[in-house]
Write a protein that holds these residues in place. Sequence first.
Motif, PDB file in Angstrom:
ATOM      1  N   GLY A   1       0.804  -1.220   0.000  1.00  0.00           N
ATOM      2  CA  GLY A   1       0.000   0.000   0.000  1.00  0.00           C
ATOM      3  C   GLY A   1       0.834   1.267   0.000  1.00  0.00           C
ATOM      4  N   HIS A   2       2.122   1.149   0.307  1.00  0.00           N
ATOM      5  CA  HIS A   2       2.996   2.325   0.297  1.00  0.00           C
ATOM      6  C   HIS A   2       3.189   2.772  -1.149  1.00  0.00           C
ATOM      7  CE1 HIS A   2       6.393   4.971   0.888  1.00  0.00           C
ATOM      8  NE2 HIS A   2       6.211   4.882   2.199  1.00  0.00           N
ATOM      9  N   PRO A   3       3.051   4.070  -1.432  1.00  0.00           N
ATOM     10  CA  PRO A   3       3.133   4.543  -2.822  1.00  0.00           C
ATOM     11  C   PRO A   3       4.452   4.249  -3.533  1.00  0.00           C
ATOM     12  CG  PRO A   3       2.822   6.400  -1.290  1.00  0.00           C
ATOM     13  CD  PRO A   3       2.736   5.142  -0.490  1.00  0.00           C
ATOM     14  N   VAL A   4       5.562   4.161  -2.820  1.00  0.00           N
ATOM     15  CA  VAL A   4       6.849   3.897  -3.474  1.00  0.00           C
ATOM     16  C   VAL A   4       6.849   2.534  -4.156  1.00  0.00           C
ATOM     17  CG1 VAL A   4       8.105   2.849  -1.535  1.00  0.00           C
ATOM     18  CG2 VAL A   4       9.359   4.210  -3.231  1.00  0.00           C
ATOM     19  N   LEU A   5       6.042   1.599  -3.651  1.00  0.00           N
ATOM     20  CA  LEU A   5       5.997   0.259  -4.233  1.00  0.00           C
ATOM     21  C   LEU A   5       5.273   0.224  -5.576  1.00  0.00           C
ATOM     22  CD1 LEU A   5       5.230  -1.824  -1.018  1.00  0.00           C
ATOM     23  CD2 LEU A   5       7.421  -1.659  -2.233  1.00  0.00           C
ATOM     24  N   LYS A   6       4.573   1.282  -5.933  1.00  0.00           N
ATOM     25  CA  LYS A   6       3.839   1.343  -7.199  1.00  0.00           C
ATOM     26  C   LYS A   6       4.540   2.217  -8.244  1.00  0.00           C
ATOM     27  CE  LYS A   6       0.495  -0.626  -7.586  1.00  0.00           C
ATOM     28  NZ  LYS A   6       0.438  -2.035  -8.044  1.00  0.00           N
ATOM     29  N   LYS A   7       5.666   2.818  -7.864  1.00  0.00           N
ATOM     30  CA  LYS A   7       6.396   3.695  -8.784  1.00  0.00           C
ATOM     31  C   LYS A   7       7.470   2.927  -9.543  1.00  0.00           C
ATOM     32  CE  LYS A   7       7.824   7.697  -7.479  1.00  0.00           C
ATOM     33  NZ  LYS A   7       8.525   8.746  -6.721  1.00  0.00           N
ATOM     34  N   LYS A   8       7.682   3.318 -10.789  1.00  0.00           N
ATOM     35  CA  LYS A   8       8.791   2.766 -11.557  1.00  0.00           C
ATOM     36  C   LYS A   8      10.073   3.452 -11.071  1.00  0.00           C
ATOM     37  CE  LYS A   8      10.242   1.566 -16.151  1.00  0.00           C
ATOM     38  NZ  LYS A   8       9.780   1.144 -17.438  1.00  0.00           N
ATOM     39  N   GLY A   9      11.071   2.644 -10.730  1.00  0.00           N
ATOM     40  CA  GLY A   9      12.313   3.197 -10.191  1.00  0.00           C
ATOM     41  C   GLY A   9      13.129   3.952 -11.230  1.00  0.00           C
TER      42      GLY A   9
ATOM     43  N   GLY B   1      15.714 -11.946  -1.656  1.00  0.00           N
ATOM     44  CA  GLY B   1      15.873 -10.825  -2.562  1.00  0.00           C
ATOM     45  C   GLY B   1      15.323  -9.585  -1.899  1.00  0.00           C
ATOM     46  N   LEU B   2      15.813  -8.429  -2.335  1.00  0.00           N
ATOM     47  CA  LEU B   2      15.321  -7.156  -1.811  1.00  0.00           C
ATOM     48  C   LEU B   2      15.566  -6.090  -2.866  1.00  0.00           C
ATOM     49  CD1 LEU B   2      14.145  -5.720   0.754  1.00  0.00           C
ATOM     50  CD2 LEU B   2      16.522  -5.149   1.323  1.00  0.00           C
ATOM     51  N   ALA B   3      14.526  -5.326  -3.156  1.00  0.00           N
ATOM     52  CA  ALA B   3      14.628  -4.239  -4.135  1.00  0.00           C
ATOM     53  C   ALA B   3      14.572  -2.906  -3.404  1.00  0.00           C
ATOM     54  CB  ALA B   3      13.490  -4.340  -5.147  1.00  0.00           C
ATOM     55  N   ALA B   4      15.228  -1.898  -3.979  1.00  0.00           N
ATOM     56  CA  ALA B   4      15.295  -0.580  -3.351  1.00  0.00           C
ATOM     57  C   ALA B   4      13.924   0.001  -3.002  1.00  0.00           C
ATOM     58  CB  ALA B   4      16.095   0.373  -4.232  1.00  0.00           C
ATOM     59  N   PRO B   5      12.887  -0.164  -3.843  1.00  0.00           N
ATOM     60  CA  PRO B   5      11.580   0.362  -3.429  1.00  0.00           C
ATOM     61  C   PRO B   5      11.081  -0.228  -2.106  1.00  0.00           C
ATOM     62  CG  PRO B   5      11.567  -0.074  -5.778  1.00  0.00           C
ATOM     63  CD  PRO B   5      12.847  -0.653  -5.228  1.00  0.00           C
ATOM     64  N   GLN B   6      11.546  -1.410  -1.763  1.00  0.00           N
ATOM     65  CA  GLN B   6      11.138  -2.032  -0.504  1.00  0.00           C
ATOM     66  C   GLN B   6      11.785  -1.389   0.708  1.00  0.00           C
ATOM     67  OE1 GLN B   6      11.905  -6.220  -2.080  1.00  0.00           O
ATOM     68  NE2 GLN B   6      10.193  -6.490  -0.641  1.00  0.00           N
ATOM     69  N   ILE B   7      12.780  -0.542   0.475  1.00  0.00           N
ATOM     70  CA  ILE B   7      13.380   0.218   1.572  1.00  0.00           C
ATOM     71  C   ILE B   7      13.180   1.709   1.328  1.00  0.00           C
ATOM     72  CG2 ILE B   7      15.011  -1.546   2.363  1.00  0.00           C
ATOM     73  CD1 ILE B   7      17.069   0.368   0.597  1.00  0.00           C
ATOM     74  N   ASN B   8      12.102   2.013   0.606  1.00  0.00           N
ATOM     75  CA  ASN B   8      11.651   3.386   0.377  1.00  0.00           C
ATOM     76  C   ASN B   8      12.582   4.211  -0.512  1.00  0.00           C
ATOM     77  OD1 ASN B   8       9.616   5.264   0.663  1.00  0.00           O
ATOM     78  ND2 ASN B   8      10.456   6.153   2.531  1.00  0.00           N
ATOM     79  N   ARG B   9      13.212   3.551  -1.481  1.00  0.00           N
ATOM     80  CA  ARG B   9      14.047   4.249  -2.469  1.00  0.00           C
ATOM     81  C   ARG B   9      13.545   3.879  -3.855  1.00  0.00           C
ATOM     82  NH1 ARG B   9      19.811   5.623  -0.518  1.00  0.00           N
ATOM     83  NH2 ARG B   9      19.506   5.488   1.720  1.00  0.00           N
ATOM     84  N   SER B  10      13.085   4.864  -4.598  1.00  0.00           N
ATOM     85  CA  SER B  10      12.519   4.603  -5.924  1.00  0.00           C
ATOM     86  C   SER B  10      13.616   4.619  -6.985  1.00  0.00           C
ATOM     87  CB  SER B  10      11.434   5.634  -6.242  1.00  0.00           C
ATOM     88  OG  SER B  10      10.752   5.251  -7.413  1.00  0.00           O
ATOM     89  N   ILE B  11      14.507   3.618  -6.887  1.00  0.00           N
ATOM     90  CA  ILE B  11      15.608   3.497  -7.845  1.00  0.00           C
ATOM     91  C   ILE B  11      15.664   2.058  -8.356  1.00  0.00           C
ATOM     92  CG2 ILE B  11      16.975   5.392  -6.895  1.00  0.00           C
ATOM     93  CD1 ILE B  11      18.665   3.302  -5.387  1.00  0.00           C
ATOM     94  N   ARG B  12      16.359   1.868  -9.485  1.00  0.00           N
ATOM     95  CA  ARG B  12      16.452   0.551 -10.126  1.00  0.00           C
ATOM     96  C   ARG B  12      17.665  -0.217  -9.578  1.00  0.00           C
ATOM     97  NH1 ARG B  12      12.638  -0.010 -13.638  1.00  0.00           N
ATOM     98  NH2 ARG B  12      13.523  -1.873 -14.593  1.00  0.00           N
ATOM     99  N   LEU B  13      17.492  -0.735  -8.384  1.00  0.00           N
ATOM    100  CA  LEU B  13      18.528  -1.495  -7.695  1.00  0.00           C
ATOM    101  C   LEU B  13      17.862  -2.631  -6.946  1.00  0.00           C
ATOM    102  CD1 LEU B  13      21.297  -2.020  -6.218  1.00  0.00           C
ATOM    103  CD2 LEU B  13      20.615  -0.215  -4.624  1.00  0.00           C
ATOM    104  N   PHE B  14      18.385  -3.849  -7.120  1.00  0.00           N
ATOM    105  CA  PHE B  14      17.932  -4.957  -6.287  1.00  0.00           C
ATOM    106  C   PHE B  14      19.068  -5.944  -6.085  1.00  0.00           C
ATOM    107  CE2 PHE B  14      16.609  -6.245 -10.591  1.00  0.00           C
ATOM    108  CZ  PHE B  14      16.990  -7.574 -10.675  1.00  0.00           C
TER     109      PHE B  14
ATOM    110  N   HIS C   1       9.637  -5.274  -8.726  1.00  0.00           N
ATOM    111  CA  HIS C   1       9.610  -4.174  -7.749  1.00  0.00           C
ATOM    112  C   HIS C   1      10.148  -2.883  -8.358  1.00  0.00           C
ATOM    113  CE1 HIS C   1       8.204  -5.867  -3.995  1.00  0.00           C
ATOM    114  NE2 HIS C   1       9.041  -6.891  -4.087  1.00  0.00           N
ATOM    115  N   THR C   2      11.186  -2.976  -9.174  1.00  0.00           N
ATOM    116  CA  THR C   2      11.756  -1.760  -9.764  1.00  0.00           C
ATOM    117  C   THR C   2      10.852  -1.180 -10.846  1.00  0.00           C
ATOM    118  OG1 THR C   2      13.129  -2.922 -11.402  1.00  0.00           O
ATOM    119  CG2 THR C   2      14.122  -2.493  -9.224  1.00  0.00           C
ATOM    120  N   ASP C   3       9.850  -1.942 -11.264  1.00  0.00           N
ATOM    121  CA  ASP C   3       8.842  -1.462 -12.216  1.00  0.00           C
ATOM    122  C   ASP C   3       7.521  -1.122 -11.519  1.00  0.00           C
ATOM    123  OD1 ASP C   3      10.241  -1.380 -14.581  1.00  0.00           O
ATOM    124  OD2 ASP C   3       9.589  -3.349 -15.277  1.00  0.00           O
ATOM    125  N   GLY C   4       7.505  -1.156 -10.195  1.00  0.00           N
ATOM    126  CA  GLY C   4       6.296  -0.812  -9.454  1.00  0.00           C
ATOM    127  C   GLY C   4       5.253  -1.913  -9.425  1.00  0.00           C
TER     128      GLY C   4
END
Length: 190
Positions: free
Chosen positions: A9-17, A45-58, A145-148
């Motif tokens: 439900g956090h908006p960062v998880l729906k954004k493209k990094g 695995g862990l993607a940056a949006p999961q730690i509140n960073r909207s970037i293309r890193l996992f 995750h990096t694609d939201g």
Amino acid sequence: MMLPITAYGHPVLKKKGEEIDKNYPELDKLIEDMFETMYESNGVGLAAPQINRSIRLFIVDASPFAEEYPEAQDFKKVFINAQLVREEGDEWEFEEGCLSVPGINEYVSRKPVIYLSYYDENFEFHEEEKFDGIKARIIQHEYDHTDGILFVDRLPAFKKLLLKRKLSDISVGKHGAKYKMIYPKKRVKK
């Protein structure tokens, strides 16, 4: 340092990094903290949006699957600015879970072979590298995750409807996760 995980439900998880470059601030420390967070949370695995960073890193470490899938042994990687080039094969189902969606595991269909272009942690470019089986599965989940996209977004509409209450509970902190989470901002009622 253990980082809090963003909850469903956090908006960062729906954004493209956004893509990053090698000068991204404290990138080495961020990657180190992501691995620590992933291990402490019992993830693979862990993607940056999961730690509140909207970037293309996992990051991924498939080692926990090594007993059943020997190819997962010592498969630990960093993916920066990854681009999915193509997928091949007949889709196969596998039960997935997600640190951002604690307590929910569901079967998701994905292709068994993928080709990915990406930069590693040293910003060396890897062009159309092939991954298959469980390695491809984990990468696809984190790449989404990096694609939201969350794994629950890939479920049939009826299944999502059945999970609606559980997903809502997760977004407000009603779950059994043993790690710190960041929840969506509370909506103001008018």
